[in-house]
Design a protein around this motif. Structure first.
Motif, PDB file in Angstrom:
ATOM      1  N   GLN A 388       0.990  -1.679  -0.032  1.00  0.00           N
ATOM      2  CA  GLN A 388      -0.279   0.104  -0.172  1.00  0.00           C
ATOM      3  C   GLN A 388       0.900   1.372  -0.276  1.00  0.00           C
ATOM      4  O   GLN A 388       0.517   2.028  -0.251  1.00  0.00           O
ATOM      5  CB  GLN A 388      -0.757   0.001   1.534  1.00  0.00           C
ATOM      6  N   SER A 389       1.920   0.965   0.400  1.00  0.00           N
ATOM      7  CA  SER A 389       3.222   2.569   0.313  1.00  0.00           C
ATOM      8  C   SER A 389       3.113   2.775  -1.153  1.00  0.00           C
ATOM      9  O   SER A 389       3.842   4.381  -1.227  1.00  0.00           O
ATOM     10  CB  SER A 389       4.444   1.982   1.311  1.00  0.00           C
ATOM     11  N   TYR A 390       3.039   1.999  -1.800  1.00  0.00           N
ATOM     12  CA  TYR A 390       3.201   2.500  -3.775  1.00  0.00           C
ATOM     13  C   TYR A 390       2.370   3.086  -3.788  1.00  0.00           C
ATOM     14  O   TYR A 390       2.587   3.752  -5.300  1.00  0.00           O
ATOM     15  CB  TYR A 390       3.917   1.338  -4.071  1.00  0.00           C
ATOM     16  N   SER A 464     -13.699  -6.140  -9.296  1.00  0.00           N
ATOM     17  CA  SER A 464     -12.973  -5.621  -9.139  1.00  0.00           C
ATOM     18  C   SER A 464     -13.338  -4.652  -8.653  1.00  0.00           C
ATOM     19  O   SER A 464     -13.889  -3.397  -9.081  1.00  0.00           O
ATOM     20  CB  SER A 464     -11.504  -5.503  -8.789  1.00  0.00           C
ATOM     21  N   THR A 465     -12.894  -3.058  -7.453  1.00  0.00           N
ATOM     22  CA  THR A 465     -13.506  -1.649  -7.335  1.00  0.00           C
ATOM     23  C   THR A 465     -12.280  -0.809  -7.595  1.00  0.00           C
ATOM     24  O   THR A 465     -11.391  -1.470  -7.511  1.00  0.00           O
ATOM     25  CB  THR A 465     -13.708  -1.163  -5.723  1.00  0.00           C
ATOM     26  N   VAL A 466     -12.255  -0.105  -8.517  1.00  0.00           N
ATOM     27  CA  VAL A 466     -11.619   1.299  -8.987  1.00  0.00           C
ATOM     28  C   VAL A 466     -10.860   2.670  -8.141  1.00  0.00           C
ATOM     29  O   VAL A 466     -11.863   2.379  -7.437  1.00  0.00           O
ATOM     30  CB  VAL A 466     -11.435   1.830 -10.034  1.00  0.00           C
ATOM     31  N   LEU A 467      -9.797   2.156  -7.172  1.00  0.00           N
ATOM     32  CA  LEU A 467      -9.078   3.025  -6.172  1.00  0.00           C
ATOM     33  C   LEU A 467      -8.521   4.808  -6.348  1.00  0.00           C
ATOM     34  O   LEU A 467      -7.921   4.353  -7.674  1.00  0.00           O
ATOM     35  CB  LEU A 467      -8.080   2.745  -5.307  1.00  0.00           C
ATOM     36  N   THR A 468      -8.998   5.141  -5.994  1.00  0.00           N
ATOM     37  CA  THR A 468      -9.276   7.115  -6.464  1.00  0.00           C
ATOM     38  C   THR A 468      -7.668   7.518  -5.572  1.00  0.00           C
ATOM     39  O   THR A 468      -7.889   7.520  -4.425  1.00  0.00           O
ATOM     40  CB  THR A 468     -10.394   8.010  -6.791  1.00  0.00           C
ATOM     41  N   LEU A 469      -7.274   8.381  -6.520  1.00  0.00           N
ATOM     42  CA  LEU A 469      -6.444   9.079  -5.060  1.00  0.00           C
ATOM     43  C   LEU A 469      -6.908  10.082  -4.124  1.00  0.00           C
ATOM     44  O   LEU A 469      -6.780  10.520  -3.098  1.00  0.00           O
ATOM     45  CB  LEU A 469      -5.517  10.506  -6.047  1.00  0.00           C
ATOM     46  N   GLU A 470      -8.473  10.205  -4.165  1.00  0.00           N
ATOM     47  CA  GLU A 470      -9.074  10.932  -3.396  1.00  0.00           C
ATOM     48  C   GLU A 470      -9.226   9.866  -1.543  1.00  0.00           C
ATOM     49  O   GLU A 470      -9.583   9.927  -1.043  1.00  0.00           O
ATOM     50  CB  GLU A 470     -10.337  11.576  -4.009  1.00  0.00           C
ATOM     51  N   GLN A 471      -9.913   9.037  -2.516  1.00  0.00           N
ATOM     52  CA  GLN A 471     -10.325   7.758  -1.874  1.00  0.00           C
ATOM     53  C   GLN A 471      -8.625   7.185  -0.833  1.00  0.00           C
ATOM     54  O   GLN A 471      -8.918   7.296   0.225  1.00  0.00           O
ATOM     55  CB  GLN A 471     -10.729   6.515  -2.112  1.00  0.00           C
ATOM     56  N   TRP A 472      -7.879   7.312  -1.226  1.00  0.00           N
ATOM     57  CA  TRP A 472      -6.686   6.705  -0.822  1.00  0.00           C
ATOM     58  C   TRP A 472      -6.215   8.054   0.470  1.00  0.00           C
ATOM     59  O   TRP A 472      -6.009   7.492   1.522  1.00  0.00           O
ATOM     60  CB  TRP A 472      -5.386   6.777  -1.559  1.00  0.00           C
ATOM     61  N   MET A 473      -5.890   9.034   0.186  1.00  0.00           N
ATOM     62  CA  MET A 473      -5.900  10.221   1.151  1.00  0.00           C
ATOM     63  C   MET A 473      -6.300  10.565   2.082  1.00  0.00           C
ATOM     64  O   MET A 473      -5.837  11.153   3.453  1.00  0.00           O
ATOM     65  CB  MET A 473      -5.912  11.179   0.216  1.00  0.00           C
ATOM     66  N   ARG A 475      -7.476   8.055   4.195  1.00  0.00           N
ATOM     67  CA  ARG A 475      -7.460   6.540   4.635  1.00  0.00           C
ATOM     68  C   ARG A 475      -6.822   7.717   6.112  1.00  0.00           C
ATOM     69  O   ARG A 475      -6.015   8.068   6.370  1.00  0.00           O
ATOM     70  CB  ARG A 475      -6.761   5.712   4.269  1.00  0.00           C
ATOM     71  N   PRO A 476      -7.126   6.454   7.064  1.00  0.00           N
ATOM     72  CA  PRO A 476      -6.480   6.846   8.497  1.00  0.00           C
ATOM     73  C   PRO A 476      -5.219   6.864   8.777  1.00  0.00           C
ATOM     74  O   PRO A 476      -4.365   6.068   8.169  1.00  0.00           O
ATOM     75  CB  PRO A 476      -7.154   5.419   9.678  1.00  0.00           C
ATOM     76  N   LEU A 477      -4.284   7.761   9.292  1.00  0.00           N
ATOM     77  CA  LEU A 477      -3.172   8.112   9.785  1.00  0.00           C
ATOM     78  C   LEU A 477      -2.618   6.795  10.324  1.00  0.00           C
ATOM     79  O   LEU A 477      -1.524   7.217   9.986  1.00  0.00           O
ATOM     80  CB  LEU A 477      -2.640   9.307  10.565  1.00  0.00           C
ATOM     81  N   PHE A 482       1.667   2.332   9.352  1.00  0.00           N
ATOM     82  CA  PHE A 482       2.105   1.115   8.915  1.00  0.00           C
ATOM     83  C   PHE A 482       3.305   1.077   7.407  1.00  0.00           C
ATOM     84  O   PHE A 482       3.722   0.421   7.191  1.00  0.00           O
ATOM     85  CB  PHE A 482       0.981   0.238   9.198  1.00  0.00           C
ATOM     86  N   ASP A 483       2.518   1.566   6.963  1.00  0.00           N
ATOM     87  CA  ASP A 483       2.597   1.580   5.249  1.00  0.00           C
ATOM     88  C   ASP A 483       3.720   2.076   5.291  1.00  0.00           C
ATOM     89  O   ASP A 483       4.875   1.413   4.398  1.00  0.00           O
ATOM     90  CB  ASP A 483       1.749   2.299   3.942  1.00  0.00           C
TER      91      ASP A 483
END
Length: 493
Positions: A388-390, A464-473, A475-477, A482-483
């Motif tokens: 996920q870190s990438y 599958s679902t498409v992940l967007t940058l807005e959704q990814w940003m 996510r919890p701190l 951990f990433d």
């Protein structure tokens, strides 16, 4: 005050300080040799910050290469492959490819000494039970030999028919040889049962990369033989990502929650089987000390077959610690660099090195459509977070990320470039697979394999679902933390 005790304590403190300082200075000059900069930096960070942990780990895990007899066997086999296939053309006769792709085939041949050949694609299986049924039926047809080499093996309800077919084949006089990764299979509890029942039936069984200190057999404990190969009579075979274990991997909890592995296997025949048997023969010699006759002779017999439809061009690409040139990583990276229109990647563990990552980002800048399909949640905590870190970097570069839904675990490994050139096999797209695991990759072009495997990718993306940058940003701190932590560990190879 007891000055003797004080002086004694000071002396010990001084000795420890000097030793620690010397170890750190030595590490700076030793660790970076013949390593990727990121890998060297990760090891040095661990050694310099926590030497009491870093030094023992480095001594145990620091070398990614095999030594001694295995190294010698691999070198001899690679030379033998080159001699046996010396008169083979670079590209099978009658196949037309772009010059830049022919260079990938040449690179693979230079690194492994295995050329491209032809073969028939007899089926692509993306349903777990269907794959086992096809492999079982092939074993039941066996007349002379069956070669089995799989990372994880367990005799359970779902694999019972397959292993029973092996026993029956051995009892009717078929020469059955079985290789199972020691640690990869032992954790599922039936390795001894498989060994006992195979040998009782007359089959030959050996563990791969065994750790048996009492017998003088020890090596780096995190090396794995991750290959999945089945060949029958030297005429047909199966290769891909599926292990010889039930889809729930022996866990009642997995079965209860619907957590099952999703894989892909290809059924092949023709010359490609000779290359798969050559890899098996090399591993068999490494583990048993015995030579399998006629494998090299079969490689020498180049046959010209018209390519098209079910007849495909294949190139088998082995990789692992015996191949310091990292064949799979170079192949993946060069295929992406050569892409003209599209790149579609499927990997359960996606932890790229710098070259792989930059190739993907550069492809987008050239106007190539790049897609990455990964599980919604990987089956390993550290890998899940390192992967996920990438994501942010990939999304910002314009790469489309699909996430395969839970509770299923996407385990297939695929790459489709320009809808023409396809990789499938056992190798994930991570640093471990590039350097530490013994893997088998298959590059296929011409014929119908690309269309069939492209259809498998389509079926994965549909659910599958498409992940967007807005959704990814959003996510919890704690997840971001951990990433980033586990991204540091991904380079400790």
């Amino acid at each position: 005050m007891d000055f003797a005790n004080v002086w004694h304590s000071i002396n010990w403190a001084t000795v420890l300080f000097v030793v620690e300082f010397a170890v750190k200075v030595a590490a700076v000059g030793i660790v970076p040799e013949k390593r990727h900069p990121s890998t060297a930096q990760a090891w040095l960070l661990l050694i310099l910050v926590i030497p009491i942990v870093g030094v023992p780990l480095y001594l145990m895990l620091g070398s990614p290469y095999v030594r001694g007899r295995r190294h010698a066997v691999q070198e001899q086999a690679t030379i033998a492959f080159a001699e046996a296939t010396d008169r083979w053309p670079l590209i099978p006769e009658g196949v037309e490819v772009e010059e830049h792709f022919a260079q990938v085939v040449q690179m693979n041949r230079s690194l492994t000494n295995l050329p491209a050949s032809t073969g028939r694609c007899r089926g692509v299986y993306s349903e777990y039970g269907e794959s086992f049924r096809a492999m079982t039926a092939a074993v039941e047809r066996a007349e002379h030999t069956v070669h089995v080499e799989f990372y994880a093996q367990a005799w359970d309800d779902e694999t019972d028919a397959f292993f029973s077919a092996l026993v029956a084949a051995a009892e009717r006089g078929v020469l059955v040889r079985v290789l199972a990764d020691h640690l990869g299979s032992a954790k599922y509890g039936s390795l001894r049962t498989i060994r006992r029942r195979m040998t009782a039936a007359g089959a030959q069984f050996h563990t791969m990369l065994p750790i048996s200190p009492l017998q003088g057999r020890f090596r780096r404990p995190d090396l794995r033989n991750h290959r999945k190969i089945l060949t029958i009579d030297g005429r047909e075979g199966f290769v891909g990502s599926q292990n010889l274990i039930g889809r729930h991997y022996g866990s009642r909890r997995n079965a209860r929650v619907g957590r099952e592995w999703v894989d892909v296997m290809m059924h092949v025949s023709g010359e490609v089987v000779d290359a798969l048997d050559a890899i098996f023969a090399t591993d068999w010699l490494s583990e048993s000390g015995k030579v399998i006759d006629n494998v090299l002779e079969r490689l020498e017999e180049y046959k010209v077959r018209p390519v098209g439809g079910e007849i495909n061009a294949f190139q088998v690409v082995p990789s692992g610690p015996g191949y310091p040139g990292e064949p799979s990583m170079r192949m993946f990276t060069q295929l992406i660099n050569n892409a003209m229109t599209s790149v579609r990647l499927v990997s359960p563990y996606f932890i790229p090195n710098e070259a792989f990552l930059e190739a993907m980002k550069s492809a987008v800048l050239r106007g190539v459509d790049v897609e990455l399909l990964v599980p919604r949640k990987a089956d390993q905590f550290a890998v899940h977070h390192a992967q996920q870190s990438y994501f942010r970097e990939l999304l910002e570069a314009g790469i489309r990320i699909y996430r395969f839904p839970q509770p299923k675990v996407l385990h297939a490994k695929l790459m489709l470039v320009d809808d023409r050139y396809t990789y499938f096999g056992s190798s994930n797209m991570d640093i471990r697979s590039f350097m530490l695991n013994f893997e088998v990759s298959v590059l296929t072009f011409a014929g119908d394999a690309a269309e069939l495997l492209g259809g498998v990718i389509d079926s994965y993306e549909e659910v599958s679902t498409v992940l967007t940058l807005e959704q990814w940003m959003e996510r919890p701190l704690i997840g971001r933390y951990f990433d980033n932590v586990f991204r540091l560990t991904s380079a400790l190879q």
